[in-house]
Enzyme design. Sequence first.
Site, mmCIF file in Angstrom:
data_model
loop_
_atom_site.group_PDB
_atom_site.id
_atom_site.type_symbol
_atom_site.label_atom_id
_atom_site.label_comp_id
_atom_site.label_asym_id
_atom_site.label_seq_id
_atom_site.Cartn_x
_atom_site.Cartn_y
_atom_site.Cartn_z
ATOM 1 N N PHE A 156 44.462 -3.821 -49.158
ATOM 2 C CA PHE A 156 44.009 -5.114 -48.655
ATOM 3 C C PHE A 156 44.621 -6.159 -49.594
ATOM 4 O O PHE A 156 44.595 -5.987 -50.814
ATOM 5 C CB PHE A 156 42.476 -5.159 -48.714
ATOM 6 N N ASP A 222 38.122 0.762 -54.403
ATOM 7 C CA ASP A 222 37.596 -0.324 -53.585
ATOM 8 C C ASP A 222 36.922 0.319 -52.371
ATOM 9 O O ASP A 222 37.585 0.948 -51.542
ATOM 10 C CB ASP A 222 38.737 -1.250 -53.158
ATOM 11 N N TYR A 247 28.934 -7.246 -46.984
ATOM 12 C CA TYR A 247 28.784 -7.922 -45.676
ATOM 13 C C TYR A 247 29.410 -7.131 -44.531
ATOM 14 O O TYR A 247 29.396 -7.577 -43.405
ATOM 15 C CB TYR A 247 29.341 -9.350 -45.717
ATOM 16 N N LYS A 248 29.985 -5.949 -44.825
ATOM 17 C CA LYS A 248 30.568 -5.131 -43.762
ATOM 18 C C LYS A 248 29.519 -4.098 -43.317
ATOM 19 O O LYS A 248 28.566 -4.465 -42.653
ATOM 20 C CB LYS A 248 31.875 -4.512 -44.254
ATOM 21 N N ARG A 392 41.568 -3.280 -33.972
ATOM 22 C CA ARG A 392 40.617 -2.547 -34.821
ATOM 23 C C ARG A 392 39.253 -2.520 -34.151
ATOM 24 O O ARG A 392 38.746 -3.553 -33.703
ATOM 25 C CB ARG A 392 40.431 -3.253 -36.184
HETATM 26 C C1 LIG Z 1 36.991 -6.998 -46.974
HETATM 27 C C2 LIG Z 1 37.767 -6.554 -48.160
HETATM 28 C C3 LIG Z 1 37.840 -7.340 -49.315
HETATM 29 C C4 LIG Z 1 37.207 -8.707 -49.302
HETATM 30 O O1 LIG Z 1 37.194 -9.315 -50.530
HETATM 31 P P1 LIG Z 1 36.358 -10.657 -50.704
HETATM 32 O O2 LIG Z 1 36.546 -11.027 -52.091
HETATM 33 O O3 LIG Z 1 34.960 -10.369 -50.290
HETATM 34 O O4 LIG Z 1 36.935 -11.664 -49.741
HETATM 35 C C5 LIG Z 1 38.500 -6.823 -50.414
HETATM 36 N N1 LIG Z 1 39.071 -5.602 -50.388
HETATM 37 C C6 LIG Z 1 39.041 -4.829 -49.271
HETATM 38 C C7 LIG Z 1 39.670 -3.472 -49.275
HETATM 39 C C8 LIG Z 1 38.400 -5.288 -48.123
HETATM 40 O O5 LIG Z 1 38.370 -4.546 -47.021
#
Ligand SMILES: *Cc1c(COP(=O)(O)O)cnc(C)c1O
Length: 417
Positions: A156, A222, A247-248, A392
């Site tokens: 990501f 992560d 939040y997911k 997705r």
């Molecule tokens: C959703 C997501 C993030 C989001 O990071 P934020 O700091 O909350 O915006 C980071 N890493 C991964 C792998 C994600 O899927």
Amino acid sequence: MSERIMTEPTEPTEPTGPTGPTEPTGPTGPAGLAGKAAELDAADPLAACRELFTLDAGTVYLDGNSLGALPSHVPARMQEVITREWGALRIRSWEESGWWTAPERIGDRIAPIVGAGPGTVVVGDSTSVNVFKALVAAVRTAVADRDEILVDAATFPTDGYIAESAARMTSRRLVPYTPGDPIGPRTAAVLINHVDYRTGRLHDLPGLTAAAHAAGARTVWDLCHSAGALPVGLAAHGVDFAVGCTYKYLNGGPGSPAFLYVRPGLQSSFDSPLPGWNSHADPFGMTPEYHPATGAPRGRVGTPDILSMLALESALDVWDGVSIKDVRAKSLVLTDFFLECVRHLPVEPVTPAPHAERGSQVSLRCDNAGAVMKELISRGVVGDFRQPDVLRFGFTPLYVGFGDALRAARILGEALG
Ligand SMILES: *Cc1c(COP(=O)(O)O)cnc(C)c1O
């Protein structure tokens, strides 16, 4: 719920009912799929959890891997937080309402969901910020002459940007890493996404952690797309550091604070690059010198965002009595079923078929994916689109059922046709 179906879940049933007699029958025809969906929904031990969420009958919500749905009891709790704890008690709430200790308390609620022990998880800041804390701290506790940081080549983006800065600050070289590639003696730390956000591929956390450790490197995982979706086993597999979103799949609300895990054996050497006053051993001593707190609070930085944090705490109530093993079992059957439903459509599954390599989403490649997703959303099937050509669909087992999966597949077929 039908007892016959409950007690004989493997017995094939004649396709009848909802789709009517003119539909083609047979086990994979639409009528067969409808019968199978009904059977699987009836036998689903998590089916009742759906009632805990605010969802509308006209929508199939398959975007819980981006923003989890609202647990219905949260608004009343937030009303109380705002009117009583903030409005009436004001500053007394830091102590009397437990605001000050919320980051560790809520960390302890998340810990069992990711297989961590008490006192090892702290909640606060965004995932991006926690990637920074964890990665810099990982390099600081690694063997000094190791000059490389490996980062998941398909990460990501935010993890990659932060890792680049962390490498620059710690005078290390950032090296793209494909999970499974050999790890050499120059590696200080490895940052890997447990589930790839685009493809839904699940990486082998036990195996890759063991390989990194055998090479003398620290691991940072992560968990954004695995926390709340599948068992992680942080403690069992000896992971050094982990971060994740709330939040997911944890349904904490938009921008709810992330979490940071530090393995017990590394807590006393954990050297945060963001040593704010909230991580001080005596925050109200207000001393000019910094002395880090022991345990999970060392991962804190500044004043916690209490409203988001308490919304998350309340949202976590939906996990009471829920086993993450059951969540995983349903997730796999649900994604298998969705893949079966789309098998004859002009789409190419990107998500790996083997269960050991699949998270809780299905990604499909197709022509004009952006336009197809817009059409789907206008017809009440909410997934999302990722560049360049990926649809997705996130399957949150607590509130997505088999009938939903079938309906989404049918509408996808119409949108494509
Ligand atoms: C959703 C997501 C993030 C989001 O990071 P934020 O700091 O909350 O915006 C980071 N890493 C991964 C792998 C994600 O899927």
